[in-house]
Design an enzyme around this catalytic site. Structure first.
Site, short mmCIF file in Angstrom:
data_model
loop_
_atom_site.label_atom_id
_atom_site.label_comp_id
_atom_site.label_asym_id
_atom_site.label_seq_id
_atom_site.Cartn_x
_atom_site.Cartn_y
_atom_site.Cartn_z
N TYR A 85 12.02 -4.05 -6.83
CA TYR A 85 10.95 -4.19 -7.49
C TYR A 85 9.83 -3.32 -7.04
O TYR A 85 9.40 -2.66 -7.76
CB TYR A 85 10.56 -5.76 -7.27
CG TYR A 85 9.17 -5.85 -8.05
CD1 TYR A 85 8.89 -5.61 -9.50
CD2 TYR A 85 7.94 -6.18 -7.22
CE1 TYR A 85 7.66 -5.86 -9.82
CE2 TYR A 85 6.66 -6.38 -7.90
CZ TYR A 85 6.35 -6.42 -9.20
OH TYR A 85 5.22 -6.34 -9.95
N GLY B 222 -0.83 0.04 -5.15
CA GLY B 222 -1.84 -0.66 -4.71
C GLY B 222 -3.03 -0.16 -5.82
O GLY B 222 -3.05 1.18 -5.82
N CYS C 4 0.94 -1.09 0.09
CA CYS C 4 0.03 -0.03 0.04
C CYS C 4 0.75 1.15 0.02
O CYS C 4 2.10 1.02 0.04
CB CYS C 4 -0.82 -0.01 1.28
SG CYS C 4 -1.95 -1.52 1.34
N ASN D 205 0.66 1.33 5.73
CA ASN D 205 1.18 0.45 4.81
C ASN D 205 2.05 -0.59 5.45
O ASN D 205 3.05 -0.32 6.49
CB ASN D 205 2.05 1.27 4.05
CG ASN D 205 2.93 0.78 3.08
OD1 ASN D 205 3.95 1.04 2.81
ND2 ASN D 205 2.81 -0.73 2.71
N GLY D 206 1.56 -1.86 5.47
CA GLY D 206 2.60 -2.84 6.04
C GLY D 206 1.59 -3.92 6.66
O GLY D 206 0.22 -3.66 6.57
#
Ligand code: SF4
Length: 475
Positions: free
Chosen positions: A265, A51, A23, A125-126
């Site tokens: 990535y 996302g 995210c 996020n996570g």
């Protein structure tokens, strides 16, 4: 199950399926009320790669809090979020990939609540590696959850705190919370940004013209124009309100475990993560791959777009020419259902095309960043051979992917990861390539300047930096 990566659509049937992004978060705090939705729109738009399942914004001040959450991509909200109809001192935003908790509007963020601690909106996020355990404890204690996302656990812990000031509440609420959390909150008109003590996910802070901005990636800050930014340190909490900006640390001795897959990535190439240019990192990975290689190809071809920068680095060090021997149709969507192997292959063929005059009669090295199931790679090898390539050698600018991630990245189960079933030569035989080679774990660490042990590389080496509970296939 904690480790289950629930996806809103079964992307296993979608060709070119890759690792799921996690995210992205964004935040803004101004000294006076302003149109906060417009900058949030641009910051989220710049982080769309993190996302695509849902997006949302929340805005408010001391007197109120509102939110607008939607399924789908940020561009779909342009008419409303760019209308200039909102005025507030603080705003936060979120783009969501459903790594934990599944899809659907209920799990879209920011989550907004009114509780004993005030009006709070949260973007996360996570993944929490002990989220299942924390949730079970809260439920046993009477908490009622509105979502299946573990982000709500943090809100519950904040709401249950008996402390009165934000610093004390955050210290209490986040003590014992393990795993990855880069947070952006509105809290009674203040903007609060928090990064977990291990610093798994990136988080950045910028100030320009008296306005403070927070974003997962620097590309989101730069989308608003030139501005100086800094990384929010692992374990750091930043509070921005009418009294200015202040910060404190949750843990005086954070043990860093920054996600090594961010530069490989996930992050956008024009971003800086963990203090280093993503573009430079990917070229360095490709260069390291070439330095360890023994073949002399006629041409170095990237798998677009994921392998482009690593292929450039490979070509520079190998001295062999770089060329786009595969082109990508950017209009091929990912929304169609493909139940059969033949249809999946057809869909890859719709998306990627070999360029005959680049590869015909040649020994080709194709470079990609990672290998997950190997399905798409096998089709790419066939495309290149059909276009006349004499030899096809696959090179990966990361090591063998063998372990799932419990900190917010959607990696398949161990059984599905091809590197758990086959070695490099076995993979080459399986996908029809002349050879397959991976960057080693040491080579990856050296190329990224990550030898210091401040990075998580658990999906490659199985060394999880914080305990993984209820995870059946963890080592
Ligand atoms: S397990 Fe892999 S993807 Fe997950 S945080 Fe660690 S390095 Fe990143």
């Amino acid at each position: 199950m904690l480790q289950t990566a629930v996806k809103p659509h079964d992307t296993r049937d979608i060709p070119n399926w890759r690792l799921g992004h996690h995210c992205g978060v964004a935040g803004i705090r101004a000294p006076q009320a302003m149109d906060v939705q417009r900058p949030l729109f641009y910051m989220l738009f710049a982080q769309q790669h993190r996302g695509q399942e849902a997006c949302g914004v929340a805005w408010g001040d001391e007197t109120g809090l509102r939110s607008d959450r939607r399924l789908g991509m940020v561009a779909g909200a342009a008419d409303d979020w760019l209308s200039g109809s909102v005025s507030a001192k603080a705003g936060i935003g979120h783009v969501r990939y459903a790594t934990q908790g599944g899809g659907g509007l209920a799990n879209a963020q920011p989550l907004a609540v009114s509780c004993s601690q005030g009006r709070i909106a949260l973007a996360h996020n996570g993944n929490l590696s002990n989220g299942a355990e924390l949730r079970a404890r809260l439920v046993a204690d009477g908490s009622i959850f509105q979502t299946t996302s573990d982000s709500e656990i943090i809100l519950h812990r904040i709401a249950r705190s008996k402390m009165r000031d934000k610093e004390s509440v955050l210290r209490e609420a986040l003590a014992g919370v393990e795993g990855a959390y880069s947070l952006c909150l509105i809290w009674d008109g203040a903007m609060v940004a928090v990064r977990d003590p291990m610093g798994f996910r990136p988080l950045h802070l910028a100030e320009e013209g008296g306005v403070s901005y927070v974003a997962s990636e620097t590309c989101a800050l730069r989308a608003l124009g030139p501005m100086d930014w800094r990384e929010i340190a692992p374990g750091e909490c930043v509070i921005v309100d009418d009294d200015g900006t202040r910060s404190f640390f949750l843990d005086p001795r954070p043990r860093r475990a920054r996600c090594i897959f961010e530069p490989i990535y996930f992050a956008r190439p024009d971003s800086w993560v963990f203090g280093r240019s993503v573009h430079a990192s990917r070229r360095a990975l490709g260069a390291a791959l070439a330095a360890a290689d023994t073949i002399t190809p006629d041409v170095v071809v990237p798998v677009p777009d994921s392998g482009t920068l690593a292929a450039m680095g490979y070509a520079e060090v190998s001295g062999r020419p770089f060329a786009f021997g595969l082109t990508r149709n950017h209009y091929a969507g990912r929304s169609f259902i493909l139940p059969t192997k033949g249809e999946r292959e057809l869909a890859v063929r719709m998306k990627l095309h070999a360029v005959e005059d680049v590869v015909a009669g040649k020994s080709v090295v194709i470079v990609d960043d990672s290998l997950v199931r190997g399905t798409t790679s096998g089709i790419i090898v066939r495309l290149l051979r059909e276009a006349g390539a004499r030899e096809v050698h696959l090179r990966l600018s990361s090591p063998e992917l063998k372990w799932p991630c419990y900190y917010g990245i959607d990696i398949p189960t161990r059984d599905e990861l091809i590197s758990n079933r086959l070695d490099a030569d076995g993979i080459a035989a399986h996908i029809g390539a002349d050879s397959v080679r991976f960057l080693t774990v040491d080579g990856m660490r050296q190329a990224l300047g990550a030898e210091s042990g401040e990075f998580c590389s658990a999906c490659f080496d199985g060394n999880y930096p914080c305990p993984v509970r209820h995870a059946g296939d963890a080592p």
